[in-house]
Design a protein around this motif. Sequence first.
Motif, PDB file in Angstrom:
ATOM      1  N   PRO A  46      -2.592   0.127   2.483  1.00 28.51           N
ATOM      2  CA  PRO A  46      -1.742  -0.445   1.439  1.00 28.51           C
ATOM      3  C   PRO A  46      -1.750  -1.973   1.534  1.00 28.51           C
ATOM      4  O   PRO A  46      -2.065  -2.547   2.579  1.00 28.51           O
ATOM      5  CB  PRO A  46      -0.355   0.118   1.760  1.00 28.51           C
ATOM      6  CG  PRO A  46      -0.623   1.352   2.556  1.00 28.51           C
ATOM      7  CD  PRO A  46      -1.866   1.042   3.352  1.00 28.51           C
ATOM      8  N   ASN A  47      -1.377  -2.619   0.445  1.00 30.32           N
ATOM      9  CA  ASN A  47      -1.328  -4.075   0.421  1.00 30.32           C
ATOM     10  C   ASN A  47      -0.294  -4.623   1.395  1.00 30.32           C
ATOM     11  O   ASN A  47       0.795  -4.057   1.520  1.00 30.32           O
ATOM     12  CB  ASN A  47      -0.955  -4.582  -0.979  1.00 30.32           C
ATOM     13  CG  ASN A  47      -2.061  -4.401  -1.983  1.00 30.32           C
ATOM     14  OD1 ASN A  47      -3.228  -4.377  -1.635  1.00 30.32           O
ATOM     15  ND2 ASN A  47      -1.682  -4.282  -3.246  1.00 30.32           N
ATOM     16  N   GLN A  60      -4.500   3.797 -11.098  1.00 30.13           N
ATOM     17  CA  GLN A  60      -4.837   3.196  -9.825  1.00 30.13           C
ATOM     18  C   GLN A  60      -5.408   4.268  -8.922  1.00 30.13           C
ATOM     19  O   GLN A  60      -4.927   5.406  -8.911  1.00 30.13           O
ATOM     20  CB  GLN A  60      -3.601   2.578  -9.182  1.00 30.13           C
ATOM     21  CG  GLN A  60      -3.100   1.389  -9.956  1.00 30.13           C
ATOM     22  CD  GLN A  60      -1.967   0.710  -9.238  1.00 30.13           C
ATOM     23  OE1 GLN A  60      -1.231   1.312  -8.475  1.00 30.13           O
ATOM     24  NE2 GLN A  60      -1.820  -0.570  -9.497  1.00 30.13           N
ATOM     25  N   ARG A 120      -5.818   5.765  -5.334  1.00 31.28           N
ATOM     26  CA  ARG A 120      -5.118   5.764  -4.059  1.00 31.28           C
ATOM     27  C   ARG A 120      -5.951   6.536  -3.048  1.00 31.28           C
ATOM     28  O   ARG A 120      -6.158   7.736  -3.193  1.00 31.28           O
ATOM     29  CB  ARG A 120      -3.769   6.482  -4.165  1.00 31.28           C
ATOM     30  CG  ARG A 120      -2.702   5.723  -4.874  1.00 31.28           C
ATOM     31  CD  ARG A 120      -2.061   4.745  -3.897  1.00 31.28           C
ATOM     32  NE  ARG A 120      -0.844   4.222  -4.414  1.00 31.28           N
ATOM     33  CZ  ARG A 120      -0.762   3.157  -5.205  1.00 31.28           C
ATOM     34  NH1 ARG A 120      -1.840   2.513  -5.557  1.00 31.28           N
ATOM     35  NH2 ARG A 120       0.403   2.739  -5.636  1.00 31.28           N
ATOM     36  N   ASP A 162       1.836   7.403   2.512  1.00 35.19           N
ATOM     37  CA  ASP A 162       0.882   6.504   3.159  1.00 35.19           C
ATOM     38  C   ASP A 162       1.358   5.055   3.157  1.00 35.19           C
ATOM     39  O   ASP A 162       0.592   4.151   3.463  1.00 35.19           O
ATOM     40  CB  ASP A 162      -0.487   6.608   2.487  1.00 35.19           C
ATOM     41  CG  ASP A 162      -1.198   7.893   2.868  1.00 35.19           C
ATOM     42  OD1 ASP A 162      -1.421   8.110   4.073  1.00 35.19           O
ATOM     43  OD2 ASP A 162      -1.521   8.690   1.957  1.00 35.19           O
ATOM     44  N   TYR A 165       2.180   3.239   0.578  1.00 34.60           N
ATOM     45  CA  TYR A 165       1.900   2.469  -0.627  1.00 34.60           C
ATOM     46  C   TYR A 165       3.244   2.138  -1.263  1.00 34.60           C
ATOM     47  O   TYR A 165       4.091   3.014  -1.434  1.00 34.60           O
ATOM     48  CB  TYR A 165       1.047   3.263  -1.617  1.00 34.60           C
ATOM     49  CG  TYR A 165      -0.402   3.379  -1.225  1.00 34.60           C
ATOM     50  CD1 TYR A 165      -1.262   2.284  -1.312  1.00 34.60           C
ATOM     51  CD2 TYR A 165      -0.919   4.581  -0.774  1.00 34.60           C
ATOM     52  CE1 TYR A 165      -2.600   2.393  -0.962  1.00 34.60           C
ATOM     53  CE2 TYR A 165      -2.259   4.703  -0.424  1.00 34.60           C
ATOM     54  CZ  TYR A 165      -3.087   3.596  -0.518  1.00 34.60           C
ATOM     55  OH  TYR A 165      -4.418   3.713  -0.168  1.00 34.60           O
ATOM     56  N   ASP A 183       2.001  -2.348  -4.210  1.00 36.75           N
ATOM     57  CA  ASP A 183       0.695  -1.778  -4.538  1.00 36.75           C
ATOM     58  C   ASP A 183       0.634  -1.426  -6.017  1.00 36.75           C
ATOM     59  O   ASP A 183      -0.431  -1.425  -6.614  1.00 36.75           O
ATOM     60  CB  ASP A 183       0.423  -0.538  -3.681  1.00 36.75           C
ATOM     61  CG  ASP A 183       0.271  -0.914  -2.218  1.00 36.75           C
ATOM     62  OD1 ASP A 183      -0.747  -1.526  -1.873  1.00 36.75           O
ATOM     63  OD2 ASP A 183       1.187  -0.603  -1.432  1.00 36.75           O
ATOM     64  N   THR A 184       1.790  -1.102  -6.567  1.00 40.40           N
ATOM     65  CA  THR A 184       1.927  -0.778  -7.993  1.00 40.40           C
ATOM     66  C   THR A 184       3.226  -1.397  -8.465  1.00 40.40           C
ATOM     67  O   THR A 184       4.221  -1.384  -7.735  1.00 40.40           O
ATOM     68  CB  THR A 184       2.006   0.746  -8.208  1.00 40.40           C
ATOM     69  OG1 THR A 184       0.832   1.349  -7.675  1.00 40.40           O
ATOM     70  CG2 THR A 184       2.158   1.107  -9.674  1.00 40.40           C
TER      71      THR A 184
END
Length: 131
Positions: free
Chosen positions: A58-59, A9, A11, A118, A120, A70-71
């Motif tokens: 981030p989501n 992913q 980032r 951040d 995430y 996010d993951t």
Amino acid sequence: MSKVHFSVQVRLVSDLERSKRYYADVLGCDVSDVWAVRDDFALGFKLIQAAKAEDVRPNPSGDNKMVPWDTYAYVETHEELDQLYEHFKARGAQFIQEPVLEHQDWGDWKDFVLIDPDRYAIAFGSGKKGS
């Protein structure tokens, strides 16, 4: 047909050096110039310095979800998940969801979610109780 062997992913991060330290020190990743990976790319990220901090996004939480992801990474058993949680906790991880066991029709699912500098959200889960 060609086979994909792994994926990472990307980032976008506000402070590349801080993120590299976090992914190495807290998540236990092998970190190089922009790569942060562990367990033979089972968990892999390419860290890219953002031009502006506000570009890092981030989501948000999904529909009917209280915690964003996010993951999402999987481990084999609940015991391994608990060990991973304790490992991250000892290294100073910040959690937005402590380990939760949910009973489903098909069996039990357990997961937790931590956040990086951040914000995430990186979730870890397991669907097996183990031996």
